[in-house]
Motif scaffolding. Structure first.
Motif, mmCIF file in Angstrom:
data_model
loop_
_atom_site.group_PDB
_atom_site.id
_atom_site.type_symbol
_atom_site.label_atom_id
_atom_site.label_comp_id
_atom_site.label_asym_id
_atom_site.label_seq_id
_atom_site.Cartn_x
_atom_site.Cartn_y
_atom_site.Cartn_z
ATOM 1 N N SER A 1 35.767 7.165 22.236
ATOM 2 C CA SER A 1 36.463 8.260 21.663
ATOM 3 C C SER A 1 36.243 7.695 19.828
ATOM 4 C CB SER A 1 38.224 8.321 21.803
ATOM 5 O OG SER A 1 38.151 9.101 22.889
ATOM 6 N N LEU A 2 36.253 6.722 19.887
ATOM 7 C CA LEU A 2 35.856 6.142 18.224
ATOM 8 C C LEU A 2 34.487 6.311 18.189
ATOM 9 C CD1 LEU A 2 37.824 2.328 18.661
ATOM 10 C CD2 LEU A 2 38.354 4.938 17.378
ATOM 11 N N THR A 3 33.351 6.383 18.818
ATOM 12 C CA THR A 3 32.053 6.040 18.530
ATOM 13 C C THR A 3 32.029 7.729 18.222
ATOM 14 O OG1 THR A 3 31.011 4.829 19.925
ATOM 15 C CG2 THR A 3 30.108 6.430 19.549
ATOM 16 N N VAL A 4 32.953 8.844 19.436
ATOM 17 C CA VAL A 4 32.230 10.610 19.044
ATOM 18 C C VAL A 4 33.147 11.102 17.106
ATOM 19 C CG1 VAL A 4 33.443 12.287 19.585
ATOM 20 C CG2 VAL A 4 32.284 11.350 21.976
ATOM 21 N N ALA A 5 34.381 9.703 17.104
ATOM 22 C CA ALA A 5 34.837 10.585 15.869
ATOM 23 C C ALA A 5 33.865 9.847 14.940
ATOM 24 C CB ALA A 5 36.022 9.257 15.692
ATOM 25 N N ARG A 6 33.220 8.769 14.731
ATOM 26 C CA ARG A 6 32.644 8.503 13.616
ATOM 27 C C ARG A 6 30.843 9.229 13.508
ATOM 28 N NH1 ARG A 6 32.192 6.241 8.728
ATOM 29 N NH2 ARG A 6 30.341 5.016 8.716
ATOM 30 N N ILE A 7 30.728 9.776 14.991
ATOM 31 C CA ILE A 7 29.328 10.839 15.177
ATOM 32 C C ILE A 7 30.282 11.757 14.048
ATOM 33 C CG2 ILE A 7 27.569 11.939 16.081
ATOM 34 C CD1 ILE A 7 27.964 10.083 18.025
ATOM 35 N N ARG A 8 31.494 12.360 14.019
ATOM 36 C CA ARG A 8 31.665 13.755 13.467
ATOM 37 C C ARG A 8 31.897 13.492 12.028
ATOM 38 N NH1 ARG A 8 35.173 15.049 18.191
ATOM 39 N NH2 ARG A 8 34.454 16.672 19.778
ATOM 40 N N VAL A 9 32.434 12.491 11.723
ATOM 41 C CA VAL A 9 32.838 11.340 10.181
ATOM 42 C C VAL A 9 30.938 12.101 9.001
ATOM 43 C CG1 VAL A 9 32.853 10.289 8.819
ATOM 44 C CG2 VAL A 9 34.736 10.338 10.350
ATOM 45 N N LEU A 10 30.157 11.089 10.374
ATOM 46 C CA LEU A 10 28.937 11.091 9.854
ATOM 47 C C LEU A 10 28.040 12.607 9.469
ATOM 48 C CD1 LEU A 10 27.134 8.093 11.613
ATOM 49 C CD2 LEU A 10 27.999 8.594 8.980
ATOM 50 N N ASN A 11 27.990 13.676 10.743
ATOM 51 C CA ASN A 11 27.998 15.273 10.773
ATOM 52 C C ASN A 11 28.335 16.008 9.479
ATOM 53 O OD1 ASN A 11 25.423 14.967 13.014
ATOM 54 N ND2 ASN A 11 27.019 15.697 14.306
ATOM 55 N N GLU B 1 29.405 14.950 6.904
ATOM 56 C CA GLU B 1 29.116 13.945 4.996
ATOM 57 C C GLU B 1 27.944 14.318 5.136
ATOM 58 O OE1 GLU B 1 27.855 9.637 3.524
ATOM 59 O OE2 GLU B 1 29.455 10.187 4.955
ATOM 60 N N LYS B 2 26.615 15.062 5.614
ATOM 61 C CA LYS B 2 25.943 15.087 6.322
ATOM 62 C C LYS B 2 25.846 16.488 5.283
ATOM 63 C CE LYS B 2 21.524 15.557 9.218
ATOM 64 N NZ LYS B 2 20.847 14.803 10.748
ATOM 65 N N ARG B 3 26.502 17.645 6.328
ATOM 66 C CA ARG B 3 26.792 19.282 6.197
ATOM 67 C C ARG B 3 27.184 18.724 4.668
ATOM 68 N NH1 ARG B 3 28.402 19.199 11.476
ATOM 69 N NH2 ARG B 3 30.265 18.533 11.196
ATOM 70 N N LYS B 4 27.982 18.743 3.554
ATOM 71 C CA LYS B 4 28.420 18.325 2.681
ATOM 72 C C LYS B 4 27.339 17.976 1.610
ATOM 73 C CE LYS B 4 33.085 17.162 3.201
ATOM 74 N NZ LYS B 4 34.291 15.793 3.389
ATOM 75 N N TYR B 5 26.555 16.920 2.154
ATOM 76 C CA TYR B 5 25.350 17.008 1.520
ATOM 77 C C TYR B 5 24.444 17.815 1.289
ATOM 78 C CZ TYR B 5 20.782 14.774 0.362
ATOM 79 O OH TYR B 5 19.818 14.444 0.222
ATOM 80 N N ILE B 6 23.544 18.610 2.072
ATOM 81 C CA ILE B 6 22.672 19.882 2.635
ATOM 82 C C ILE B 6 23.766 20.904 1.801
ATOM 83 C CG2 ILE B 6 22.201 20.875 4.220
ATOM 84 C CD1 ILE B 6 22.184 18.933 6.062
ATOM 85 N N THR B 7 24.304 21.226 1.787
ATOM 86 C CA THR B 7 24.868 22.223 0.846
ATOM 87 C C THR B 7 25.496 21.668 -0.866
ATOM 88 O OG1 THR B 7 26.751 22.538 2.564
ATOM 89 C CG2 THR B 7 27.212 23.291 0.495
ATOM 90 N N ASN B 8 25.521 20.536 -1.002
ATOM 91 C CA ASN B 8 25.610 20.323 -2.162
ATOM 92 C C ASN B 8 23.983 20.082 -2.544
ATOM 93 O OD1 ASN B 8 28.227 19.984 -2.551
ATOM 94 N ND2 ASN B 8 28.244 17.732 -2.103
ATOM 95 N N SER B 9 23.254 19.734 -1.896
ATOM 96 C CA SER B 9 21.682 19.813 -2.307
ATOM 97 C C SER B 9 20.539 21.449 -3.026
ATOM 98 C CB SER B 9 20.820 19.007 -1.142
ATOM 99 O OG SER B 9 21.073 19.773 -0.529
ATOM 100 N N LEU C 1 23.083 7.918 12.723
ATOM 101 C CA LEU C 1 23.507 9.064 13.540
ATOM 102 C C LEU C 1 22.809 8.741 14.713
ATOM 103 C CD1 LEU C 1 23.919 11.967 11.181
ATOM 104 C CD2 LEU C 1 25.308 11.452 12.888
ATOM 105 N N ARG C 2 21.206 8.355 14.062
ATOM 106 C CA ARG C 2 20.389 8.504 15.262
ATOM 107 C C ARG C 2 20.868 7.498 16.832
ATOM 108 N NH1 ARG C 2 16.786 9.071 11.267
ATOM 109 N NH2 ARG C 2 16.051 6.551 10.997
ATOM 110 N N ARG C 3 21.251 6.105 16.578
ATOM 111 C CA ARG C 3 21.835 5.093 16.664
ATOM 112 C C ARG C 3 22.352 5.056 17.077
ATOM 113 N NH1 ARG C 3 18.474 3.016 12.439
ATOM 114 N NH2 ARG C 3 17.228 1.216 13.285
ATOM 115 N N PHE C 4 23.864 5.778 16.682
ATOM 116 C CA PHE C 4 25.218 6.135 17.405
ATOM 117 C C PHE C 4 24.658 6.989 18.793
ATOM 118 C CE2 PHE C 4 27.801 5.126 13.409
ATOM 119 C CZ PHE C 4 28.670 4.659 14.671
ATOM 120 N N GLN C 5 23.746 8.249 18.279
ATOM 121 C CA GLN C 5 23.304 8.387 19.670
ATOM 122 C C GLN C 5 23.147 7.790 21.149
ATOM 123 O OE1 GLN C 5 20.857 11.423 19.061
ATOM 124 N NE2 GLN C 5 21.037 12.929 21.076
#
Length: 156
Positions: A34-44, A46-54, A74-78
């Motif tokens: 559960s914690l790993t999935v939650a961290r992946i979601r947080v990182l994703n 952040e990535k979506r916000k970066y893509i939108t802002n860029s 993200l690669r390592r979390f997977q």
């Protein structure tokens, strides 16, 4: 020797100790999952916000470095999530085999089938093998978790 219902129940409960132990291990790994999935979601996120802002603003060097870090994490979390999932599967299979060994012990007392003793031992040993596999995967997962934290630390 006169076999009583108490003897039968005692023999059937012996694998119950391993069922309880696996339950604790399974609880721990489910929490990690559960914690790993939650961290992946947080990182994703952040990535979506970066893509939108860029798209609207040209990213600076610091943002590029952060995105590189996020992608590496993200690669390592997977990979870590797969290890946790596999450990959960092994612990669940171990519980199933301990339950089967307990049921087979009860069946042995009800029948005169001689080979059931070997089946009980085989089922119990298979359960122990699955526990060992789960523990090894959990150890590897802890190492991977440490490596992911190192990425985050090195960014600062």
């Amino acid at each position: 020797m006169d076999i009583t219902i108490v003897n039968i129940i005692q023999a059937m409960l012996a694998p119950g100790i391993m069922i309880s132990a696996c339950g604790l291990l399974l609880l721990s790994m489910s929490n990690k999952y559960s914690l790993t999935v939650a961290r992946i979601r947080v990182l994703n996120d952040e990535k979506r916000k970066y893509i939108t802002n860029s798209k609207s603003v040209h990213p600076n060097n610091e943002q590029e470095i952060r995105m590189h870090s996020v992608n590496a994490q993200l690669r390592r979390f997977q990979k870590r999530l797969r290890l946790v999932r596999d450990a959960v599967v092994f612990y669940t299979l171990a519980i199933a085999f301990f339950i089967l060994s307990s049921l087979t012990i009860g069946l042995k007392f009800l029948t005169t089938i001689q080979y059931l003793e070997n089946v009980v031992i085989g089922l119990f040993l298979a359960g122990m093998l699955f526990v060992l596999c789960g523990v090894l995967l959990a150890a590897i997962e802890v190492t991977k978790g440490y490596n992911i934290v190192q990425i985050e630390i090195n960014d600062i």
